[in-house]
Design a protein around this motif. Structure first.
Motif, PDB file in Angstrom:
ATOM      1  N   ASP A   1     -62.135  11.697 -95.637  1.00 54.93           N
ATOM      2  CA  ASP A   1     -63.228  12.582 -96.057  1.00 54.93           C
ATOM      3  C   ASP A   1     -62.729  13.666 -97.004  1.00 54.93           C
ATOM      4  O   ASP A   1     -63.524  14.431 -97.536  1.00 54.93           O
ATOM      5  CB  ASP A   1     -63.948  13.207 -94.845  1.00 54.93           C
TER       6      ASP A   1
ATOM      7  N   TYR B   1     -74.697   6.150 -94.140  1.00 54.71           N
ATOM      8  CA  TYR B   1     -74.596   7.586 -94.392  1.00 54.71           C
ATOM      9  C   TYR B   1     -75.963   8.251 -94.236  1.00 54.71           C
ATOM     10  O   TYR B   1     -76.087   9.322 -93.617  1.00 54.71           O
ATOM     11  CB  TYR B   1     -74.020   7.819 -95.786  1.00 54.71           C
TER      12      TYR B   1
ATOM     13  N   LEU C   1     -68.749   7.403-102.523  1.00 53.01           N
ATOM     14  CA  LEU C   1     -69.482   6.713-101.471  1.00 53.01           C
ATOM     15  C   LEU C   1     -69.577   5.231-101.825  1.00 53.01           C
ATOM     16  O   LEU C   1     -70.040   4.868-102.911  1.00 53.01           O
ATOM     17  CB  LEU C   1     -70.884   7.314-101.330  1.00 53.01           C
TER      18      LEU C   1
ATOM     19  N   SER D   1     -68.901  15.844 -97.594  1.00 54.62           N
ATOM     20  CA  SER D   1     -68.469  14.467 -97.821  1.00 54.62           C
ATOM     21  C   SER D   1     -69.118  13.546 -96.798  1.00 54.62           C
ATOM     22  O   SER D   1     -69.558  13.989 -95.729  1.00 54.62           O
ATOM     23  CB  SER D   1     -66.939  14.367 -97.689  1.00 54.62           C
ATOM     24  N   ALA D   2     -69.174  12.279 -97.114  1.00 52.41           N
ATOM     25  CA  ALA D   2     -69.448  11.256 -96.104  1.00 52.41           C
ATOM     26  C   ALA D   2     -68.170  11.049 -95.287  1.00 52.41           C
ATOM     27  O   ALA D   2     -67.087  11.516 -95.666  1.00 52.41           O
ATOM     28  CB  ALA D   2     -69.864   9.945 -96.772  1.00 52.41           C
TER      29      ALA D   2
ATOM     30  N   ARG E   1     -74.195   3.178 -97.992  1.00 48.75           N
ATOM     31  CA  ARG E   1     -75.236   4.181 -98.257  1.00 48.75           C
ATOM     32  C   ARG E   1     -76.223   4.314 -97.102  1.00 48.75           C
ATOM     33  O   ARG E   1     -76.583   5.425 -96.699  1.00 48.75           O
ATOM     34  CB  ARG E   1     -75.977   3.837 -99.554  1.00 48.75           C
TER      35      ARG E   1
ATOM     36  N   MET F   1     -66.349  14.833-101.877  1.00 46.93           N
ATOM     37  CA  MET F   1     -66.773  13.509-102.324  1.00 46.93           C
ATOM     38  C   MET F   1     -67.333  13.640-103.734  1.00 46.93           C
ATOM     39  O   MET F   1     -68.193  14.474-104.004  1.00 46.93           O
ATOM     40  CB  MET F   1     -67.837  12.926-101.380  1.00 46.93           C
TER      41      MET F   1
ATOM     42  N   LYS G   1     -66.082   5.688 -97.657  1.00 47.09           N
ATOM     43  CA  LYS G   1     -65.708   6.054 -99.018  1.00 47.09           C
ATOM     44  C   LYS G   1     -64.617   5.161 -99.593  1.00 47.09           C
ATOM     45  O   LYS G   1     -63.925   4.445 -98.867  1.00 47.09           O
ATOM     46  CB  LYS G   1     -65.247   7.513 -99.039  1.00 47.09           C
TER      47      LYS G   1
ATOM     48  N   SER H   1     -69.173  12.512-107.355  1.00 44.83           N
ATOM     49  CA  SER H   1     -70.401  11.810-107.720  1.00 44.83           C
ATOM     50  C   SER H   1     -70.877  12.259-109.084  1.00 44.83           C
ATOM     51  O   SER H   1     -70.835  13.452-109.408  1.00 44.83           O
ATOM     52  CB  SER H   1     -71.501  12.074-106.688  1.00 44.83           C
TER      53      SER H   1
ATOM     54  N   PHE I   1     -77.799   7.163-104.189  1.00 48.41           N
ATOM     55  CA  PHE I   1     -77.931   7.465-102.757  1.00 48.41           C
ATOM     56  C   PHE I   1     -79.309   8.038-102.423  1.00 48.41           C
ATOM     57  O   PHE I   1     -79.867   7.749-101.359  1.00 48.41           O
ATOM     58  CB  PHE I   1     -76.840   8.430-102.304  1.00 48.41           C
TER      59      PHE I   1
END
Length: 460
Positions: free
Chosen positions: A149, A172, A155, A138-139, A169, A208, A144, A210, A218
């Motif tokens: 996290d 990160y 993100l 995760s970021a 972005r 995270m 987020k 996506s 990203f």
């Protein structure tokens, strides 16, 4: 008195008539081989480090030695995102939120040298590991949509993820570059870096979410950031929880036009097992897979998913059917009492390998080396319960793995290769990569493969 050659020829001729034939076709070439590997993320490197010195050496050699162990050559490290370092957490190098998304991040030194992953990386490299993959689950939470996290979230700044704090972005990406450079300062090159782990899931640990499009959003930031920093590290994407979940995200990245910016396609084997190959020219690794049954040291007893023979079949199908270039089991060694690790650690002195470790040895650097090519191999005649793969190494040696899933022994003959020295390695309930010999006559070798066993021919 009959010569040894005449005796061998007679034996081989009899076996050819009696049993299955493994036909190896070196001219038929498939994917290139990158290696096999493991991870010690979530502080399992710490568990290894706390062993006494004698046991520590034993477990490291079991994992990485190409003479006495499984010969793993790829290590996957966890790129932390947690603000704290409690056990089972991976601490971030950027735990404190900056004033804004465009403010300079106050990077902190590694905690205990990245929770002993620096130590493990050095130990592994000294034993033959040639590739290090750093992957973030995760970021950091402040980057987020939901502020932590863990428990999924997205993100800030990717499609459909607008945050009041702005687009995170670039921040990160900057953190990832700093992490890579920290390893570089310790003399360790991170060859691939991933920014997602099982992005199709929302979990109570670091996670995270996506889609493929969001991953591409990203990648378009991370790729030039890596380039600007002068790093050769390539992007890996996207560690889907299963084969089809990853296929969906890869398709999204491709449709967004960012496949060229990634160097490695990565998937796990949980939500859906590996199947048909991905439609991509990129390297493909299966980067995490295990079972969560009670700890199982058996090779074969009931045919359960946690036994060694099952994993021999899993790995063989990954290379032979799914066309992966690399395979990584989840943990190599851990103190957990389930099948997440290949080696069980109990306290500071007890180290006990499972049969699954020795299944992996047949596909590791003891027999197959980086740069090898998978070549054609089929079973003709009465194939029955036999399956086969073959790899041609760049040094002229060849490894052929034969799995017998039946109860009865099968006497097989090997054809299609120039045979000089042929050594066999056997793993089953009674044997752990035990050395043997085949009967050789001219260009034909013969050997018995016991029931419920994996036998490899190594030709040099």
């Amino acid at each position: 008195m009959l010569s040894r050659f005449v005796i061998a020829s007679t034996i081989v001729a009899t076996l050819v008539r009696a049993g299955p034939v493994i036909q190896v076709s070196p001219q038929t070439k498939y994917q290139q081989y990158d290696g096999t590997g493991i991870s010690e993320a979530f502080q399992r490197s710490l568990v290894m480090h706390e062993l006494n010195l004698a046991s520590e050496k034993i477990v490291l050699d079991y994992l990485f030695s190409n003479t006495t162990g499984a010969g793993f050559t790829i290590l996957r490290n966890g790129l932390g995102s947690s603000p704290t370092e409690g056990y089972d957490l991976m601490k971030s190098i950027a735990p404190v939120a900056p004033a804004s998304n465009s403010s300079k991040i106050d990077f902190q030194p590694f905690s205990r040298e990245d929770q002993y992953q620096i130590w493990l990386s050095s130990q592994a490299i000294s034993r033959g590991v040639h590739t290090v993959y750093a992957d973030a689950w995760s970021a950091d939470g402040y980057m987020k949509t939901q502020g932590t996290d863990f428990n999924g979230g997205y993100l800030c700044g990717v499609t459909n993820a607008t945050c009041a704090s702005g687009d995170w972005r670039q921040a990160y990406a900057n953190k990832i570059v700093r992490y890579i450079n920290n390893y570089k300062s310790h003399g360790i090159t991170i060859d691939f870096v991933g920014f997602l782990n099982e992005p199709d899931l929302n979990t109570t640990y670091a996670s995270m979410q996506s889609s493929g499009q969001q991953a591409a959003d990203f990648i378009k930031i991370l790729y030039p950031t890596l380039q600007k920093a002068g790093l050769t590290t390539q992007i890996a994407c996207c560690d889907g929880s299963g084969w089809e979940q990853q296929r969906e995200r890869l398709t999204g990245v491709q449709q967004a036009g960012y496949e060229n910016e990634i160097g490695l396609v990565t998937s796990h084997g949980y939500s859906s097992k590996p199947g048909a190959p991905f439609n991509t020219p990129k390297k493909v690794w299966q980067t995490e897979w295990s079972t969560f049954d009670p700890l199982n040291f058996d090779w074969y007893r009931t045919g359960s998913q946690s036994e060694g023979l099952t994993w021999a079949n899993n790995v063989q199908r990954l290379f032979g059917v799914s066309n992966v270039t690399g395979h990584l089991y989840w943990w190599g060694a851990a103190n957990d009492t389930d099948n997440q690790a290949l080696i069980y650690i109990n306290g500071t002195s007890t180290v006990k390998p499972t049969k699954r470790l020795w299944a992996h040895a047949h596909f590791g650097s003891r027999l197959v080396r980086k740069g090898a090519t998978r070549i054609g191999a089929t079973v003709t005649g009465n194939a029955g319960p036999l399956s086969v793969t073959a790899f041609a190494n760049t040094d002229g040696t060849t490894a052929v793995q034969v799995i017998n899933n039946g109860d009865n022994a099968e006497t097989v003959t090997l054809q299609g290769l120039k045979l000089n020295t042929v050594v066999t390695y056997l793993t089953n309930q009674a044997s752990n990569f035990t050395v043997g010999n085949a009967v050789v006559s001219g260009s034909v070798a013969a050997c018995e493969v016991p029931g419920r066993s994996l036998l490899s021919f190594y030709i040099r």
